[in-house]
Design a protein around this motif. Structure first.
Motif, PDB file in Angstrom:
ATOM      1  N   VAL A 139     -44.241 -19.825 -20.051  1.00 43.25           N
ATOM      2  CA  VAL A 139     -43.050 -20.534 -19.578  1.00 43.25           C
ATOM      3  C   VAL A 139     -41.926 -20.384 -20.595  1.00 43.25           C
ATOM      4  O   VAL A 139     -42.153 -20.497 -21.807  1.00 43.25           O
ATOM      5  N   LEU A 140     -40.727 -20.143 -20.081  1.00 42.00           N
ATOM      6  CA  LEU A 140     -39.524 -20.133 -20.922  1.00 42.00           C
ATOM      7  C   LEU A 140     -38.734 -21.412 -20.650  1.00 42.00           C
ATOM      8  O   LEU A 140     -38.517 -21.775 -19.486  1.00 42.00           O
ATOM      9  N   ILE A 141     -38.322 -22.094 -21.702  1.00 42.21           N
ATOM     10  CA  ILE A 141     -37.403 -23.230 -21.546  1.00 42.21           C
ATOM     11  C   ILE A 141     -36.070 -22.815 -22.154  1.00 42.21           C
ATOM     12  O   ILE A 141     -35.998 -22.533 -23.362  1.00 42.21           O
ATOM     13  N   THR A 142     -35.004 -22.762 -21.332  1.00 46.09           N
ATOM     14  CA  THR A 142     -33.671 -22.512 -21.883  1.00 46.09           C
ATOM     15  C   THR A 142     -33.032 -23.862 -22.215  1.00 46.09           C
ATOM     16  O   THR A 142     -33.396 -24.885 -21.645  1.00 46.09           O
ATOM     17  N   GLY A 143     -32.091 -23.836 -23.137  1.00 49.16           N
ATOM     18  CA  GLY A 143     -31.474 -25.104 -23.552  1.00 49.16           C
ATOM     19  C   GLY A 143     -32.473 -25.986 -24.290  1.00 49.16           C
ATOM     20  O   GLY A 143     -32.378 -27.215 -24.284  1.00 49.16           O
ATOM     21  N   ALA A 144     -33.442 -25.345 -24.945  1.00 46.24           N
ATOM     22  CA  ALA A 144     -34.555 -26.092 -25.553  1.00 46.24           C
ATOM     23  C   ALA A 144     -34.131 -26.941 -26.748  1.00 46.24           C
ATOM     24  O   ALA A 144     -34.862 -27.837 -27.165  1.00 46.24           O
ATOM     25  N   ALA A 145     -32.949 -26.662 -27.313  1.00 44.76           N
ATOM     26  CA  ALA A 145     -32.499 -27.462 -28.464  1.00 44.76           C
ATOM     27  C   ALA A 145     -31.678 -28.675 -28.019  1.00 44.76           C
ATOM     28  O   ALA A 145     -31.293 -29.504 -28.835  1.00 44.76           O
ATOM     29  N   GLY A 146     -31.411 -28.807 -26.728  1.00 41.37           N
ATOM     30  CA  GLY A 146     -30.612 -29.927 -26.219  1.00 41.37           C
ATOM     31  C   GLY A 146     -31.444 -31.202 -26.064  1.00 41.37           C
ATOM     32  O   GLY A 146     -32.656 -31.202 -26.309  1.00 41.37           O
ATOM     33  N   GLY A 147     -30.777 -32.270 -25.649  1.00 40.32           N
ATOM     34  CA  GLY A 147     -31.432 -33.579 -25.554  1.00 40.32           C
ATOM     35  C   GLY A 147     -32.626 -33.565 -24.614  1.00 40.32           C
ATOM     36  O   GLY A 147     -33.717 -34.042 -24.950  1.00 40.32           O
ATOM     37  N   ILE A 148     -32.452 -33.019 -23.416  1.00 42.45           N
ATOM     38  CA  ILE A 148     -33.569 -32.969 -22.459  1.00 42.45           C
ATOM     39  C   ILE A 148     -34.611 -31.959 -22.931  1.00 42.45           C
ATOM     40  O   ILE A 148     -35.810 -32.195 -22.878  1.00 42.45           O
ATOM     41  N   GLY A 149     -34.130 -30.824 -23.435  1.00 40.63           N
ATOM     42  CA  GLY A 149     -35.036 -29.766 -23.876  1.00 40.63           C
ATOM     43  C   GLY A 149     -35.996 -30.244 -24.963  1.00 40.63           C
ATOM     44  O   GLY A 149     -37.192 -29.937 -24.926  1.00 40.63           O
TER      45      GLY A 149
END
Ligand code: 15L
Length: 271
Positions: A5-15
């Motif tokens: 699985v790839l998570i984009t925006g992983a450094a953001g609040g939800i990520g």
């Protein structure tokens, strides 16, 4: 079964929260953002990538089976920024997913895709979008993109219109639209795992007694939220009492987003 699985925006609040909540659920999780996500746990890898750069997006999606697309701008911004991050960036992501044979995309849409519906209305996911900002419009675009890639290329797509993500609802409006991180993680897992999913829009909301949304599509897919906004009612209403009234925002589901740059008389506006 999805393994990579790839998570984009992983450094953001939800990520950052989802990263912890999904840990162990999939053997390999690749975390991507424009900045580094920090120290990695076993099973995690990282790729720093800008969604506006097609070559970097191709690299990020290469070899994964599922994508949780949180990347992009998470509030209102000027058009060039929204265009680059949320429109072009999301297009690049879906197109790279198609080219690399990715099976599923969970797209972080937003309640602001329908933020100009009035608070007295109960809405499902079959009404036309009523974006309250350029940001909300970009989320509506992402939902449409998901439908196109699902119908044309067989990608399986879940678009989650996330309400307000956090440990507790922080004011009166958020009592209606709040989602606890664990409930969002449950929806994301439905998007990555549910065998019958083709293309669906659901609301990212916990059990909110004052909710404005008919989330039948999510319940049909087995979603059972575990958190109730009314458990936090007193604190949320106390916080609300400290806020000034918003003559436009208080009318519409999108709140202050609907009020931004609003001109004229709200009578007869919205859905
Ligand atoms: C959103 O879509 C935003 O990303 C978030 O920052 C909140 O403002 C939320 O909506 C909301 O409507 O409360």
């Amino acid at each position: 079964m999805i393994h990579r699985v790839l998570i984009t925006g992983a450094a953001g609040g939800i990520g950052r929260r989802l990263r912890l909540l999904l840990r162990g659920a999939y053997p390999m999780i690749r975390l991507s953002d424009r900045v580094s996500v920090g120290a990695l746990a076993p099973g995690e890898s990282e790729i720093v990538a800008d969604l506006a750069d097609t070559a970097q997006v191709e690299q990020a999606v290469d070899g994964v089976e599922g994508i949780v697309h949180l990347g992009g701008i998470s509030g209102e911004d000027d058009w060039p920024n929204i265009l680059e991050s949320n429109i072009v960036g999301t297009y690049n992501l879906f197109e790279a997913a198609r080219r690399h044979g990715v099976k599923r995309v969970v797209f972080a849409s937003s309640n602001h895709a329908v933020g100009f519906y009035r608070r007295r209305r109960r809405i499902g996911t079959e009404l036309p979008v009523r974006p309250d900002t350029r940001y909300g419009l970009s989320k509506a675009f992402g939902e449409g993109l998901g439908a196109l890639y699902a119908d044309k290329h067989g990608l399986r797509v879940l678009a989650i219109r996330i309400g307000n993500f956090g440990d507790v609802p922080i004011d009166k409006r958020r009592l209606s639209i709040w989602i606890h991180p664990e409930d969002l993680a449950q929806l994301v897992r439905i998007g990555l795992d549910h065998p019958e999913l083709r293309y669906e829009i659901v609301y990212g909301a916990s059990e909110n007694e004052r909710g404005w949304w008919d989330n039948a599509a999510a319940f049909r897919l087995g979603y059972r939220p575990r958190h109730r906004s009314e458990d936090h009612r007193d604190a949320a209403l106390e916080a609300q009492a400290e806020l000034p009234p918003d003559p436009v925002g208080d009318l519409f589901q999108g709140g202050s987003f609907a009020a931004m740059e609003f001109t004229g008389d709200p009578e007869g506006r919205g859905g």
